[in-house]
Design an enzyme around this catalytic site. Structure first.
Site, mmCIF file in Angstrom:
data_model
loop_
_atom_site.group_PDB
_atom_site.id
_atom_site.type_symbol
_atom_site.label_atom_id
_atom_site.label_comp_id
_atom_site.label_asym_id
_atom_site.label_seq_id
_atom_site.Cartn_x
_atom_site.Cartn_y
_atom_site.Cartn_z
ATOM 1 N N ASP A 82 0.821 -1.201 0.000
ATOM 2 C CA ASP A 82 0.000 0.000 0.000
ATOM 3 C C ASP A 82 0.862 1.261 0.000
ATOM 4 O O ASP A 82 1.956 1.287 0.588
ATOM 5 C CB ASP A 82 -0.911 -0.023 1.230
ATOM 6 C CG ASP A 82 -2.111 0.881 1.088
ATOM 7 O OD1 ASP A 82 -2.546 1.126 -0.055
ATOM 8 O OD2 ASP A 82 -2.645 1.326 2.124
ATOM 9 N N HIS A 83 0.383 2.304 -0.647
ATOM 10 C CA HIS A 83 0.963 3.658 -0.599
ATOM 11 C C HIS A 83 2.491 3.669 -0.639
ATOM 12 O O HIS A 83 3.149 4.115 0.302
ATOM 13 C CB HIS A 83 0.493 4.386 0.666
ATOM 14 C CG HIS A 83 -0.876 4.949 0.547
ATOM 15 N ND1 HIS A 83 -1.182 6.036 -0.228
ATOM 16 C CD2 HIS A 83 -2.040 4.542 1.101
ATOM 17 C CE1 HIS A 83 -2.476 6.290 -0.152
ATOM 18 N NE2 HIS A 83 -3.022 5.387 0.637
ATOM 19 N N ASP A 104 2.139 5.409 -5.348
ATOM 20 C CA ASP A 104 1.444 6.631 -4.951
ATOM 21 C C ASP A 104 2.289 7.834 -5.352
ATOM 22 O O ASP A 104 3.197 8.242 -4.631
ATOM 23 C CB ASP A 104 1.180 6.635 -3.446
ATOM 24 C CG ASP A 104 0.340 7.837 -3.017
ATOM 25 O OD1 ASP A 104 0.031 8.684 -3.884
ATOM 26 O OD2 ASP A 104 -0.008 7.928 -1.827
ATOM 27 N N HIS A 208 -9.993 4.462 -0.271
ATOM 28 C CA HIS A 208 -9.027 4.627 0.816
ATOM 29 C C HIS A 208 -9.720 5.336 1.985
ATOM 30 O O HIS A 208 -10.686 6.061 1.804
ATOM 31 C CB HIS A 208 -7.823 5.445 0.343
ATOM 32 C CG HIS A 208 -6.844 4.652 -0.456
ATOM 33 N ND1 HIS A 208 -5.611 4.286 0.019
ATOM 34 C CD2 HIS A 208 -6.940 4.131 -1.698
ATOM 35 C CE1 HIS A 208 -4.977 3.587 -0.892
ATOM 36 N NE2 HIS A 208 -5.765 3.481 -1.956
ATOM 37 N N GLY A 209 -9.191 5.117 3.183
ATOM 38 C CA GLY A 209 -9.785 5.753 4.352
ATOM 39 C C GLY A 209 -11.115 5.145 4.732
ATOM 40 O O GLY A 209 -12.057 5.854 5.085
ATOM 41 N N ASN A 230 -10.301 -0.232 1.736
ATOM 42 C CA ASN A 230 -9.172 -0.358 2.645
ATOM 43 C C ASN A 230 -9.585 -0.104 4.089
ATOM 44 O O ASN A 230 -10.271 0.880 4.382
ATOM 45 C CB ASN A 230 -8.082 0.636 2.265
ATOM 46 C CG ASN A 230 -7.382 0.291 0.969
ATOM 47 O OD1 ASN A 230 -7.751 -0.669 0.289
ATOM 48 N ND2 ASN A 230 -6.372 1.061 0.620
ATOM 49 N N THR A 233 -7.066 1.376 10.484
ATOM 50 C CA THR A 233 -7.072 1.938 11.842
ATOM 51 C C THR A 233 -8.028 1.210 12.773
ATOM 52 O O THR A 233 -7.662 0.902 13.924
ATOM 53 C CB THR A 233 -7.435 3.433 11.785
ATOM 54 O OG1 THR A 233 -6.510 4.097 10.917
ATOM 55 C CG2 THR A 233 -7.365 4.052 13.164
#
Length: 290
Positions: A82-83, A104, A208-209, A230, A233
């Protein structure tokens, strides 16, 4: 079953109008309990790691453990980086056996984003490795990438169409108002923008988020074309909270098997709730070799 490219997984999810959750894993044990949760619900799943996790655990080690877990639980499993902003780290992940990578370059101008994405596509596409790119800027903190709220930018549909045409990228993460981490207020999701992007872009989209976004909003995003969702957290928080509560209630209980089991159970339930949220429960069928 082993690790699979996420390209056909996400294409099928898009056609069938359900999502697939990509869970950020930060330890070897988390790989197993994410796959255990997915297996119990008969759902395809994507494991994903940040660059920091790759540097901490090692790309080859992560691949070995993920392969072993996917073969044990016998469910369609992808492994995604990821990222990532570093081409050399992307090469390392692909050589180790990752089946999907994200370049990214969204912090750069459009043309430079296209150039870097094409460079990764030249490496990954012939190997059957999925490539994900981002357009616009998703706010919040993801590993070492920090985008302040005032700097977040939503993707423009026509730019998304041109970007996919120029790069050939098979999955696209357009910024549509979500943010990494837990929201201070309600997420400002631009559903009209998702719909417009999905109308001009043929590839599966990525949300995302996804942590702490209300379930009904995520379902609407999936219905509009977001095939990959995704989650990071909330999974970490559930795991850590269970350990903290264990020691608050039983400060002298120091057996790792006790508190880690509680953490695993809490994280598994969180993972299951996200799988149900995107509608992928019961979607495991033998079609991923196409």
């Amino acid at each position: 079953m082993g690790l699979l490219s996420t390209t056909p997984m996400l294409q099928k999810a898009k056609r069938d109008k359900h999502g697939i959750v990509a869970f950020n894993v930060h330890s070897f044990d988390s790989i197993f309990w994410v796959l255990e949760a997915a297996a119990e619900l008969k759902s395809p799943v994507i494991l994903q790691t940040t660059v920091g996790t790759v540097k901490s655990l090692g790309a080859e080690n992560i691949v070995k453990v993920a392969k072993a877990a996917s073969e044990h639980y016998q469910i369609p499993t992808g492994l995604h980086l990821d990222h990532c902003t570093d081409y050399e780290v992307i090469k390392t992940a692909i050589r180790a056996g990752y089946t999907s990578v994200m370049i990214d370059a969204s912090m750069h101008a459009f043309d430079e984003n296209v150039r870097q994405t094409k460079e990764v596509m030249d490496l990954a596409d012939s190997l059957g490795v999925n490539v994900e790119a981002e357009l616009g800027k998703v706010g919040g903190v993801e590993d070492d990438i920090v985008v302040a709220e005032e700097d977040a930018q939503k993707a423009v549909p026509k730019d998304c169409q041109r970007f996919v045409e120029l790069t050939g990228v098979p999955t696209l993460a357009p910024s549509i108002g979500t943010a990494h981490g837990i929201y201070k207020g309600d997420p400002d999701i631009d559903f009209d923008r998702i719909e417009k992007i999905a109308q001009v872009v043929d590839v599966p989209l990525v949300l995302h988020g996804g942590s702490a976004v209300p379930d009904q909003d995520v379902r609407r995003c999936v219905a509009e074309g977001m095939a990959k969702v995704n989650v990071s957290t909330e999974l970490k928080n559930a795991y850590s909270k269970a350990i903290r509560e264990h020691f608050e209630q039983e400060p002298d209980s120091l057996d790792p098997r006790a508190y880690l089991q509680k953490a695993k159970d809490a994280a598994k339930e969180m993972a299951k709730s996200k799988i149900r949220m995107v509608g992928s429960e019961g979607k495991v069928v033998p079609v991923f070799s196409e």
